[in-house]
Design an enzyme around this catalytic site. Sequence first.
Site, PDB file in Angstrom:
ATOM      1  N   GLY A  51     -11.182   3.066  -5.836  1.00  0.00           N
ATOM      2  CA  GLY A  51     -11.435   2.543  -7.167  1.00  0.00           C
ATOM      3  C   GLY A  51     -11.318   1.028  -7.116  1.00  0.00           C
ATOM      4  O   GLY A  51     -11.671   0.412  -6.112  1.00  0.00           O
ATOM      5  N   GLU A  52     -10.805   0.441  -8.150  1.00  0.00           N
ATOM      6  CA  GLU A  52     -10.559  -0.998  -8.194  1.00  0.00           C
ATOM      7  C   GLU A  52      -9.051  -1.182  -8.341  1.00  0.00           C
ATOM      8  O   GLU A  52      -8.465  -0.776  -9.332  1.00  0.00           O
ATOM      9  CB  GLU A  52     -11.308  -1.623  -9.368  1.00  0.00           C
ATOM     10  N   SER A  53      -8.439  -1.791  -7.335  1.00  0.00           N
ATOM     11  CA  SER A  53      -6.979  -1.768  -7.230  1.00  0.00           C
ATOM     12  C   SER A  53      -6.279  -2.418  -8.419  1.00  0.00           C
ATOM     13  O   SER A  53      -5.265  -1.907  -8.907  1.00  0.00           O
ATOM     14  CB  SER A  53      -6.528  -2.426  -5.921  1.00  0.00           C
ATOM     15  N   CYS A  83      -8.864   3.554   0.635  1.00  0.00           N
ATOM     16  CA  CYS A  83      -9.545   2.353   0.152  1.00  0.00           C
ATOM     17  C   CYS A  83      -8.636   1.583  -0.820  1.00  0.00           C
ATOM     18  O   CYS A  83      -7.648   0.988  -0.392  1.00  0.00           O
ATOM     19  CB  CYS A  83     -10.887   2.715  -0.472  1.00  0.00           C
ATOM     20  N   ARG A 112      -8.048  -7.418   1.092  1.00  0.00           N
ATOM     21  CA  ARG A 112      -8.895  -6.803   0.077  1.00  0.00           C
ATOM     22  C   ARG A 112     -10.364  -7.172   0.296  1.00  0.00           C
ATOM     23  O   ARG A 112     -10.680  -8.309   0.637  1.00  0.00           O
ATOM     24  CB  ARG A 112      -8.412  -7.282  -1.294  1.00  0.00           C
ATOM     25  N   ILE A 152     -16.627   1.641   1.578  1.00  0.00           N
ATOM     26  CA  ILE A 152     -17.223   1.118   0.358  1.00  0.00           C
ATOM     27  C   ILE A 152     -16.306   0.017  -0.195  1.00  0.00           C
ATOM     28  O   ILE A 152     -15.212   0.300  -0.662  1.00  0.00           O
ATOM     29  CB  ILE A 152     -17.411   2.222  -0.707  1.00  0.00           C
ATOM     30  N   ARG A 153     -16.748  -1.221  -0.110  1.00  0.00           N
ATOM     31  CA  ARG A 153     -15.908  -2.371  -0.524  1.00  0.00           C
ATOM     32  C   ARG A 153     -14.499  -2.237   0.060  1.00  0.00           C
ATOM     33  O   ARG A 153     -13.500  -2.402  -0.624  1.00  0.00           O
ATOM     34  CB  ARG A 153     -15.821  -2.466  -2.044  1.00  0.00           C
ATOM     35  N   HIS A 193     -13.273   6.493   3.100  1.00  0.00           N
ATOM     36  CA  HIS A 193     -13.266   7.578   2.113  1.00  0.00           C
ATOM     37  C   HIS A 193     -13.468   8.928   2.810  1.00  0.00           C
ATOM     38  O   HIS A 193     -14.602   9.428   2.870  1.00  0.00           O
ATOM     39  CB  HIS A 193     -14.375   7.366   1.088  1.00  0.00           C
ATOM     40  N   GLU A 195     -12.883  11.802   1.790  1.00  0.00           N
ATOM     41  CA  GLU A 195     -13.216  12.870   0.842  1.00  0.00           C
ATOM     42  C   GLU A 195     -14.713  13.089   0.699  1.00  0.00           C
ATOM     43  O   GLU A 195     -15.145  14.118   0.158  1.00  0.00           O
ATOM     44  CB  GLU A 195     -12.594  12.575  -0.529  1.00  0.00           C
TER      45      GLU A 195
END
Length: 214
Positions: A51-53, A83, A112, A152-153, A193, A195
């Site tokens: 997500g976005e930390s 992530c 990050r 992903i990012r 990721h 998952e």
Amino acid sequence: MSRTRPRIGVLALQGDVREHLAMLVRGGADAVAVRRPRELAEVDGLVLPGGESTTMVKLARTFELLEPLRERARDGLPMFGTCAGMILLADRIEGGVEGQETIGGLDVVVRRNAFGRQVDSFEADLDLHAEVEEAGAAAETSLDGPFHAVFIRAPWVEQVGEGVEVLGTVATGPASGRVVAVRQGALMATSFHPEITGDGRVHAFFVRLAGAAR
């Protein structure tokens, strides 16, 4: 009556919650979504998804989960961050926003967005290694061998403390050798990721870890 399967939660504030739940069930756990402190208190382990930390920290504070998460991490609850979840478990962050908070517990420095922004998402082959007796003898719970991962990012681990075990590094390409999977006691984290790959070994390993800690 005691439970035979560990109950593992997925922090359900942001990210691939359903995908993690499905992988945990496949790995042998009873999997539940966690949004409240009372739900956190009932699990044997916890997955912190991507997500976005910074947003995840704000949401955790809104749901009155941030301090309970820190307390349970200090008390030894097994946690697995992917992530952004890796960033949340790190003690120190490079490239974060000013004053960025974490749950902490992993003695690592995480950079990050180390691999770039969303458009720089990519796939890579990894070398994964872990003690066989910790993951069980069955092939499906072994972390030894190649793993095809999706980034992903993604962050990466720039420094590891003395008690941190490196579980995986990028095998090929310009990021070859970068540390992307670590473990310290009951805490583990990956930059990628697992998952969404269809390969359940990382989740199965964490289920085994959480079950052994009960």
